[in-house]
Design an enzyme around this catalytic site. Structure first.
Site, PDB file in Angstrom:
ATOM      1  N   CYS A 178      59.336  14.787 -29.126  1.00 25.22           N
ATOM      2  CA  CYS A 178      59.380  14.754 -27.661  1.00 25.22           C
ATOM      3  C   CYS A 178      58.120  14.169 -27.067  1.00 25.22           C
ATOM      4  CB  CYS A 178      59.500  16.157 -27.087  1.00 25.22           C
ATOM      5  SG  CYS A 178      60.746  17.109 -27.869  1.00 25.22           S
ATOM      6  N   GLU A 195      61.999  -0.934 -26.675  1.00 28.61           N
ATOM      7  CA  GLU A 195      63.285  -0.410 -27.148  1.00 28.61           C
ATOM      8  C   GLU A 195      63.948   0.511 -26.122  1.00 28.61           C
ATOM      9  OE1 GLU A 195      60.310   0.170 -28.482  1.00 28.61           O
ATOM     10  OE2 GLU A 195      60.128   2.155 -29.400  1.00 28.61           O
ATOM     11  N   SER A 240      62.221  13.783 -36.077  1.00 28.18           N
ATOM     12  CA  SER A 240      63.565  13.682 -35.515  1.00 28.18           C
ATOM     13  C   SER A 240      63.708  12.324 -34.837  1.00 28.18           C
ATOM     14  CB  SER A 240      63.734  14.798 -34.484  1.00 28.18           C
ATOM     15  OG  SER A 240      64.794  14.487 -33.612  1.00 28.18           O
ATOM     16  N   GLU A 274      68.466  17.411 -31.248  1.00 25.18           N
ATOM     17  CA  GLU A 274      67.470  17.694 -32.273  1.00 25.18           C
ATOM     18  C   GLU A 274      67.887  18.887 -33.128  1.00 25.18           C
ATOM     19  OE1 GLU A 274      63.242  16.620 -31.120  1.00 25.18           O
ATOM     20  OE2 GLU A 274      63.044  18.769 -31.466  1.00 25.18           O
ATOM     21  N   LYS A 296      53.397   9.017 -21.253  1.00 24.15           N
ATOM     22  CA  LYS A 296      54.756   8.777 -20.757  1.00 24.15           C
ATOM     23  C   LYS A 296      54.846   7.436 -20.041  1.00 24.15           C
ATOM     24  CE  LYS A 296      57.010  12.487 -22.047  1.00 24.15           C
ATOM     25  NZ  LYS A 296      58.096  12.375 -23.012  1.00 24.15           N
ATOM     26  N   GLU A 351      70.521  17.814 -35.467  1.00 23.45           N
ATOM     27  CA  GLU A 351      69.905  17.011 -36.525  1.00 23.45           C
ATOM     28  C   GLU A 351      69.225  17.921 -37.564  1.00 23.45           C
ATOM     29  OE1 GLU A 351      67.010  14.314 -34.968  1.00 23.45           O
ATOM     30  OE2 GLU A 351      66.832  13.196 -36.839  1.00 23.45           O
ATOM     31  N   GLU A 404      55.205   5.154 -22.857  1.00 21.29           N
ATOM     32  CA  GLU A 404      56.526   5.319 -23.469  1.00 21.29           C
ATOM     33  C   GLU A 404      57.603   4.607 -22.639  1.00 21.29           C
ATOM     34  OE1 GLU A 404      58.489   9.172 -23.199  1.00 21.29           O
ATOM     35  OE2 GLU A 404      59.035   9.072 -25.303  1.00 21.29           O
ATOM     36  N   CYS A 435      52.149  20.279 -23.060  1.00 23.86           N
ATOM     37  CA  CYS A 435      52.187  19.454 -21.840  1.00 23.86           C
ATOM     38  C   CYS A 435      51.421  20.090 -20.672  1.00 23.86           C
ATOM     39  CB  CYS A 435      53.622  19.215 -21.406  1.00 23.86           C
ATOM     40  SG  CYS A 435      54.650  18.623 -22.755  1.00 23.86           S
TER      41      CYS A 435
END
Lengths: 158, 588
Positions: free
Chosen positions: B310, B377, B330, B284, B369, B287, B372, B514
């Site tokens: 994230c 993908e 990102s 990141e 999560k 980037e 996710e 978090c």
């Protein structure tokens, strides 16, 4: 959710109404009222548009639609039958008339027949208490309806 | 300042005008019981529909009992919080609520942590005098959140979390009277809605109506399968909160004990998501510098500010609500997914096993999560990079199932290579941490100079939206930070309106980051717990020898042996992703 396509001119009409109310969140009930006037009912797609136009969540719109018994998500029949359950009609046997409609059409209150012809709803007083019990089909008013008249009324529209 | 004087339970009280009776009572040691009421102090959000009537009090001269959560103090008021009338009313209210609640406490996921249960105990309810119909509503089993609405008491806390704090707008009360329930639009299941799975509704639900999907048994099944090698990664915020499940003070760091416990449970390798957080920073950060140098070279097409990616609930949020901005964040995957991608390639190769025989388990403070990990993908030929994601609460359950006396476990250390991490990886667990970690690396990569300080206090704190300008050797870099999706929305709208001049923005979906995730031990509305967890995170960072991601020796080795360079070809293949427009389209 039913994949229905709304006619573009009616959608434009709805968007114009939202604009007329300045897209105010507080006008949600008025907008829904008008929307039901345009479409006859409030399918999910209409609620999505209203939510987008007034910048409120569609969950909130659905909450309001399900809270008020006036709002409906089922399309009314081609011949919407309403039975008055106001005090005068009620004491003169409106419930028996309603039961007969329900029996003959095999529908519950708020439902629409599979072919889309008939729907049954209840209302409170059409201002014709002298004719109690009163039934309306579309714009037409029937007075002093007895359960045995119901079959004939339905037959007029078949 | 206007003040009012009143008496509560014969004790004189002086408070600021506008204070509620409930708040005023607290100042003189009177704790009026509440149920639907919830106040998230620092976030300035309150849920007080005044609906449950548990907090009623008697006010002299008033005919009706008053809900103390909504009744403002007035001069000369005489309040009694425990008269016979009040106590009877409170019990009646409670019995009525319980009469429409399933008696499943012994097997309910919330048992022991349920506000309704503890209130019934506090009030000493031993009998329910009312019997009648109970409300029933279909349950909803999404990949992350389970809704058992028979257990809902209509406190509306989830609506406050979803609509006011997070501005996601998935939940609303629907229908009327006895039939009323909280549900998404058109009563769809959560995975067909714009739900981000942030889990803040679960975090504030007083009963077992909203809970996480339990995957602990899937983990045990994998561990006892002799054909499988099972590895685990633990997110930074877990170690700052897990101890609470075992009676330790909030903010107690339990990293070593947690590693011990995971080993005893039977994981073959115990690794750290912090390692992948360091990796995220390299990708990141590179980037960011790439976009920045293009921008400085006059490239008008470059997408700035760069937004962190994230947080999976945040990713869901912009995919549903701001899809037109999906090119800005990102492309770096989250640490959980980077860990999975590296584990199933680099590490599986080291062990000389097929990726299908390696089971990657993650312990996360988070419900999103779970979702996710199940995204298409993030799988290769149907084999997910992260097989099972469990929460901090589920890990605590597994530790209990393994008969471990957690507080007495010795400290143990993570395995290598994927257990080595820096202080920068640790602070991913709190708001402000990801961007601070990125700055530590980006500064040194950009300037080629060593930082003389690694603590960027200007990026720390608990305010919902924060900003700071950092000096990158003459180049001013504007940083924005938002936590809580409502705050993220404000920042995004500023960007859309062209008002924002940030180069980089960190966004975390949960209040506090978090540490306040939907999978953490329940805070029961006490947000001071979050501050204690945050302090613990910074303590762990300060105690680390290496505090910059790019100095992690195992990350360096990973690039040398396997990845090549940050944002290189292999990195792009394994560590980067793309986003989707999930906004519902209205067909006309």
């Amino acid at each position: 959710m039913a994949d229905i396509k709304l006619p573009a001119n009616k959608v434009q009409e709805l968007r114009d109404i939202c604009a007329k109310f300045n897209h105010e969140k507080g006008e949600l009930i008025n907008v829904l009222h008008a929307a039901q006037g345009i479409f006859g009912y409030l399918p999910a797609e209409v609620q999505d548009i209203v939510a987008e136009e007034l910048n409120v969540s569609v969950a909130h719109v659905y909450g309001v639609v399900t809270f008020y018994s006036f709002f409906t998500m089922t399309p009314k029949g081609k011949y919407p039958i309403s039975i008055c359950m106001g005090t005068a009609c009620y004491v003169r046997g409106a419930e028996k008339v309603l039961d007969e409609f329900k029996r003959l059409l095999d529908l519950k209150v708020g439902e629409t027949s599979a072919n889309g012809d008939f729907s049954i709803s209840c209302l409170r007083c059409v201002g014709a208490c002298g004719l109690a019990p009163v039934v309306t089909v579309g714009e037409k008013v029937y007075g002093r309806v007895a359960p045995e008249d119901v079959k004939g009324i339905i037959a007029e529209y078949k | 300042m206007d003040i009012v004087k009143l008496t509560i339970d014969n004790t004189p009280v002086v408070v600021e005008k506008g204070t509620t009776v409930l708040e005023a009572a607290k100042t003189v040691g009177v704790d009026i019981p509440t149920l639907c009421y919830m106040k998230l102090d620092d976030m300035e959000f309150e849920n007080k529909p005044g609906g449950c009537r548990v907090c009623v009090v008697e006010v002299e001269g008033r005919r009706n009992l008053a809900p103390s959560c909504k009744t403002e103090c007035e001069d000369g008021m005489v309040v009694n919080t425990h008269s016979v009338r009040v106590v009877n009313a409170r019990r009646t209210v409670m019995e009525l609520i319980l009469s429409d609640h399933p008696f499943e406490c012994l097997v309910c996921a919330k048992s022991g942590k349920c506000d309704l249960q503890s209130l019934a105990q506090d009030l000493g309810i031993r009998e329910i005098h009312y019997q009648g119909e109970k409300s029933h509503y279909k349950s909803d089993h999404s990949p992350a959140i389970i809704r058992e609405m028979d257990k809902c008491i209509m406190c509306r806390r989830c609506e406050t979390a979803c609509n006011d704090v997070q501005t996601v707008g998935t939940l609303s009360a629907i229908y009327r009277g006895f039939n009323s329930v909280v549900a998404p639009a058109f009563e769809m299941d959560l995975d067909h809605t714009n739900c981000t799975f942030c889990g803040q509704c679960v975090a504030v639900c007083p009963t077992g109506a909203l809970i996480e999907r339990d995957h602990t048994w899937k983990v045990m099944d994998a561990i006892i399968d002799p054909k499988k090698t099972v590895i685990v990664q633990t997110a930074p915020a877990v170690r700052a909160a897990l101890g609470e499940e075992f009676g330790l003070e909030p903010g107690t760091l339990v990293t070593g004990k947690m590693v011990s416990a995971l080993r005893k449970i039977g994981f073959d390798y115990v690794f750290d998501t912090d390692f992948a957080a360091d990796l995220t920073i390299l990708e990141e950060g590179t980037e960011l510098l790439g976009r920045l140098s293009k921008f400085l070279a006059g490239d008008k097409e470059v997408k700035l500010p760069i937004l962190t990616s994230c947080c999976p609930a945040w990713v869901n949020f912009f995919e549903h609500h701001f899809p037109e901005m999906k090119e800005i964040p990102s492309t770096a995957k989250s640490p959980q997914q980077m860990f999975g991608a590296i584990a199933k390639t680099y590490f599986a190769d080291q062990l000389k096993i097929k990726r299908e025989d390696l089971v990657v388990v993650s312990v996360m403070p988070c419900l999103a999560k779970k979702y996710e990990a199940s995204r298409d993908e993030f799988a290769v030929n149907g084999d997910p990079d992260v097989n099972i994601s469990i929460t901090t609460r589920e890990l605590a359950q597994m530790i209990k199932n393994a008969n471990l006396k957690f507080t007495e476990l010795p400290d143990d250390d993570f395995d290598r290579p994927m257990g080595e991490s820096t202080g920068a990886g640790v602070i991913f667990g709190t708001t402000g941490g990801v961007i601070e970690a990125a700055v530590r690396t980006a500064y040194e990569l950009h300037t080629g100079k060593e930082l003389d300080r690694v603590d960027f206090k200007e990026l720390r704190g608990m305010e919902g939206i924060r900003s700071a300008t950092l000096d990158f050797d003459g180049l001013p870099i504007n940083i924005g930070i938002a936590h809580g999706l409502g705050n993220a929305r404000k920042l995004l709208e500023d960007i859309k309106a062209g008002k924002s001049q940030f180069h980089a923005i960190e966004i975390m979906a949960c209040p506090g980051g978090c540490i306040g995730g939907g999978g953490q031990p329940y805070h029961h509305g006490d947000v001071t717990v979050l501050k204690k967890r945050q302090k613990a995170i910074y303590e762990e960072d300060a105690g680390k020898t290496i505090r910059k991601s790019h100095e992690n020796p195992y990350i360096k080795k990973l690039y040398e042996e396997f990845l090549g360079e940050p944002c290189g070809h292999k990195s792009h293949e394994l560590l980067h992703t793309s986003y989707f427009d999930k906004k519902k389209k209205i067909e006309i």
